[in-house]
Design a protein around this motif. Sequence first.
Motif, PDB file in Angstrom:
ATOM      1  N   GLN A  41      44.403  47.655  47.195  1.00 16.66           N
ATOM      2  CA  GLN A  41      43.537  47.159  45.992  1.00 16.66           C
ATOM      3  C   GLN A  41      42.262  46.485  46.585  1.00 16.66           C
ATOM      4  O   GLN A  41      42.081  46.047  47.466  1.00 16.66           O
ATOM      5  CB  GLN A  41      44.534  45.852  45.601  1.00 16.66           C
ATOM      6  CG  GLN A  41      45.773  46.205  44.948  1.00 16.66           C
ATOM      7  CD  GLN A  41      46.442  44.938  44.591  1.00 16.66           C
ATOM      8  OE1 GLN A  41      46.168  43.828  44.568  1.00 16.66           O
ATOM      9  NE2 GLN A  41      47.765  45.094  43.807  1.00 16.66           N
ATOM     10  N   LYS A  42      41.297  46.940  45.611  1.00 16.54           N
ATOM     11  CA  LYS A  42      40.013  46.538  46.142  1.00 16.54           C
ATOM     12  C   LYS A  42      39.753  45.224  46.382  1.00 16.54           C
ATOM     13  O   LYS A  42      39.893  44.399  45.426  1.00 16.54           O
ATOM     14  CB  LYS A  42      38.736  47.182  45.231  1.00 16.54           C
ATOM     15  CG  LYS A  42      37.395  47.222  45.375  1.00 16.54           C
ATOM     16  CD  LYS A  42      36.478  47.865  44.326  1.00 16.54           C
ATOM     17  CE  LYS A  42      35.161  47.858  44.700  1.00 16.54           C
ATOM     18  NZ  LYS A  42      34.224  48.572  43.775  1.00 16.54           N
ATOM     19  N   GLY A  43      38.841  44.703  47.498  1.00 17.54           N
ATOM     20  CA  GLY A  43      38.633  43.545  47.713  1.00 17.54           C
ATOM     21  C   GLY A  43      39.738  42.549  48.366  1.00 17.54           C
ATOM     22  O   GLY A  43      39.558  41.331  48.254  1.00 17.54           O
ATOM     23  N   ARG A  44      40.925  43.157  48.210  1.00 15.33           N
ATOM     24  CA  ARG A  44      42.131  42.458  48.780  1.00 15.33           C
ATOM     25  C   ARG A  44      42.358  42.634  50.157  1.00 15.33           C
ATOM     26  O   ARG A  44      42.326  43.946  50.651  1.00 15.33           O
ATOM     27  CB  ARG A  44      43.131  42.401  47.745  1.00 15.33           C
ATOM     28  CG  ARG A  44      42.786  42.121  46.399  1.00 15.33           C
ATOM     29  CD  ARG A  44      43.938  41.441  45.525  1.00 15.33           C
ATOM     30  NE  ARG A  44      44.628  40.520  46.066  1.00 15.33           N
ATOM     31  CZ  ARG A  44      45.891  39.909  45.400  1.00 15.33           C
ATOM     32  NH1 ARG A  44      46.417  40.653  44.591  1.00 15.33           N
ATOM     33  NH2 ARG A  44      46.334  38.692  45.900  1.00 15.33           N
ATOM     34  N   PRO A  45      43.315  41.816  50.819  1.00 16.28           N
ATOM     35  CA  PRO A  45      43.904  42.311  52.105  1.00 16.28           C
ATOM     36  C   PRO A  45      44.649  43.603  52.139  1.00 16.28           C
ATOM     37  O   PRO A  45      45.284  44.240  51.062  1.00 16.28           O
ATOM     38  CB  PRO A  45      44.711  40.994  52.597  1.00 16.28           C
ATOM     39  CG  PRO A  45      44.232  39.821  51.697  1.00 16.28           C
ATOM     40  CD  PRO A  45      43.731  40.749  50.495  1.00 16.28           C
ATOM     41  N   VAL A  46      44.970  44.281  53.319  1.00 18.27           N
ATOM     42  CA  VAL A  46      45.653  45.455  53.234  1.00 18.27           C
ATOM     43  C   VAL A  46      46.885  45.476  52.902  1.00 18.27           C
ATOM     44  O   VAL A  46      47.624  46.418  52.759  1.00 18.27           O
ATOM     45  CB  VAL A  46      45.690  45.944  54.804  1.00 18.27           C
ATOM     46  CG1 VAL A  46      44.244  46.341  55.221  1.00 18.27           C
ATOM     47  CG2 VAL A  46      46.309  44.900  55.788  1.00 18.27           C
ATOM     48  N   CYS A  47      47.761  43.873  52.921  1.00 18.48           N
ATOM     49  CA  CYS A  47      48.996  43.968  52.385  1.00 18.48           C
ATOM     50  C   CYS A  47      49.001  43.970  50.889  1.00 18.48           C
ATOM     51  O   CYS A  47      50.264  43.801  50.331  1.00 18.48           O
ATOM     52  CB  CYS A  47      49.497  42.745  52.770  1.00 18.48           C
ATOM     53  SG  CYS A  47      49.607  42.474  54.547  1.00 18.48           S
ATOM     54  N   CYS A  48      48.025  43.908  50.170  1.00 18.69           N
ATOM     55  CA  CYS A  48      47.924  44.145  48.611  1.00 18.69           C
ATOM     56  C   CYS A  48      47.551  45.591  48.372  1.00 18.69           C
ATOM     57  O   CYS A  48      46.531  46.018  48.684  1.00 18.69           O
ATOM     58  CB  CYS A  48      47.317  43.139  48.165  1.00 18.69           C
ATOM     59  SG  CYS A  48      47.306  41.361  48.442  1.00 18.69           S
TER      60      CYS A  48
END
Length: 811
Positions: free
Chosen positions: A485-492
């Motif tokens: 998800q753009k602009g969120r951590p890799v876990c999202c």
Amino acid sequence: MFSFHTSWKDRKDTYTHKPLPLQCTSLNFRDLQFAQAMLFAIEEINNSTDLLPGVTLGYKIFNTCGNVAQSVGLTLALANGNEIVSVPSKASCTRPAHVQAIMGETSSSPTIAIATVIGPFYVPVISHFATCACLSDKTKYPSFLRTIPSDYYQSRALAHLVKHFGWTWVGAIRTNNDYGNNGMATFTETAQRLGICLEYSVSFFRTDPSDKIREIIRTIKASTSKVIIAFLSHKEMDVLIHEFSYHNLSGYQWVGSESWIFDSQTAKMDIHHILNGAIGLSIPKAHVTGLREFILDVKSLNSSNNELFTEFWETLFNCKFRQSTSSANIQRECTGHEDLNGVQNSFTDMSLMPIFNNVYKGVYAVAHALHNIVSCNKACSNKVQLDPFTILQHIRKSHFTTKEGDEVYFDENGDPAAKYEIINWQPKENGVVEFVTVGLYDISLAPEKKLNFQNKSLIWARNSKLVPVSVCSEKCPPGTRKVLQKGRPVCCFDCIQCAEGEISNVTDSATCVRCLPEFWSNERRDACIKKEAVFLSYEEIMGALLTAASLFGTCMTASVILIFFKYRKTSIVRANNSELSFLLLFSLILCFLCSLTFIGKPSDWSCMLRHTAFGITFVLCISCLLGKTMVVLMAFRATGPGINVKKWFGHVQQRLCVLGFTLIQVIICIIWLTTSPPFPSQNFKEFKDKIILECALGSAVGYWAVIGYIGILAILCFIFAFLARKLPDNFNESKLITFSMLIFCAVWITFIPAYVSSPGKFSVAVEIFAILASSFGLLICIFIPKCYIILLKPEKNTKKNMMGKKSPHLF
């Protein structure tokens, strides 16, 4: 050096007067216990006949209040013995240190200050509870050692513990000092490698204002993660637990560091049980015989520091040695003989016995080093000077076993072997929390065996027996891939289904793998299945219809042959070269039958046969027609005297003509088959989910040479027939041949674009249709009118009628 107080009063220095001494507050029973453990070890060593016989160890105890500035001042006092050398002397200004070793401090930040200041003097500093990984740097802290494992291992162990339970979306609270900041930095680094993301990471120190705590609570409540990593010292946790309980911050799964996870006083302060189910790492349980009784005997503490003893006693029994009449609340007077056995508080709590054992082992490490030096001086000729550096070297090399069987040694960084117990807070029926050991983390084992859980049930947040879930996004099932998800951590991330022809057969796949050309993805996109092999078969409707049409044309041609053979002596059969007619009918049978070679699974032989058979049979057919038209045309055009048409276009010449034209096609086919013959191939391009089994041309030049040669003969035949169309109709069949060749050419001209644009087996069907259509065109246009006369109009099947000038109306 110990922190006998946990806090101090703030003061504002004006820098116009000498600052007043630090006013410490909040008596810390834990460090009093640590001091008692040190005194116990010293007394045990002094009473020993095996270790340092004839040598008595002495000590000085200082209170740092956990303050860095206070720690630095006390360290300098220890280094120079509180003496000021103001008169220059010829003697060296360097003097032996006042002490040979320093025990402490409890927290990492004061210990870092102590180790930094005393390091250049190489005075050994042995800590029992300072776990910051930064202290393992021997270039900065050359004289530091410790009897508790470094946070280098604890932080990584916590990260692996979190990963073990599938928590990839967590929050973090840390103590805002070297212990918390360095420990959390290592945890974050390891967590990122393991695919764990921190939704938030906040810091707190026990002297921070209440607004800071409320801000932390707002951050936690606004988060979506359900797991909180608490890399806190017990002092910060004791402060936070009150506010967390007041704001009912329950339902979160706590993961704790060793500083508070096995502290019974922290558990007692958790009156609302928000920490129930907490899990974390602790120092392995230990026992030192006689230590508990010694700690509860405070006579040694009284002899060491009367002022501290007075404060301790008054706090412990809530009394005053001297009654204050000015106070509104009159407290009872202390007698000094109160019974400690009836008191239940943190001082009488022995849950920190593993840390007491660390203090105990540190004192013994110094004693063993001194023992080795003293023993060497008695036995060796070279006397060893008893200075801090020498003692430090011997402490680093010390390797011994305590009376309880604990093996003590230090690695090259001054750290002991790392081993942790995994503790789970499990509430009992009476509301008391029990620290249950549910596993072990041993750094000395293989990577896959370091984290080992025992066969014990765990209790989680809100007394649940189900492992809580804390993820930013649910796991992507097989058949999908993760898209961040753009602009969120890799876990999202979002789960996107794999494209056609691609699969993912594992959970949380980052990419989809394309299937091999022979395979295709199933509907769930989690497995590659064998593609369906597609070819024109006899079993399907299209193949069956074309087969039926081919056989029908064959039977129809055979019927015409039988009719012609039966009426072979009639005028209409004899009039148009019956030999070529029978040969033409035979070639038409071959044309109908050659279409069957295009149906069925392609093989090496069928691929070579279908194109060559088609090319040769059609050339044979058109050669017969070409021979017919040439004979008719030349017979009626050769009107000059003395011209003998039979001489040049007799039966022999007609046979040679048919044979010659056919032989040329045979030669073309032989060259094609010997150089680059057709072969069976698999076409993966036309359909994504199917394999088209077809015959590759091999040499396109050879294929188009065969087709082109047929086309040339067809055009010549059409031209000759067109030129002979106005000759006496009753005698020749030129008009019929002209019309049949017109159909033939039209079929094959339209065949080319239809063949090129048709996919897969439909291109084969188009070719079969062209073969059958042209064959039916020749059969119907040339022979059906004659059969009509033979069977239905026998009165017209006479020589007289054949020689007539008027054209018979056939239909």
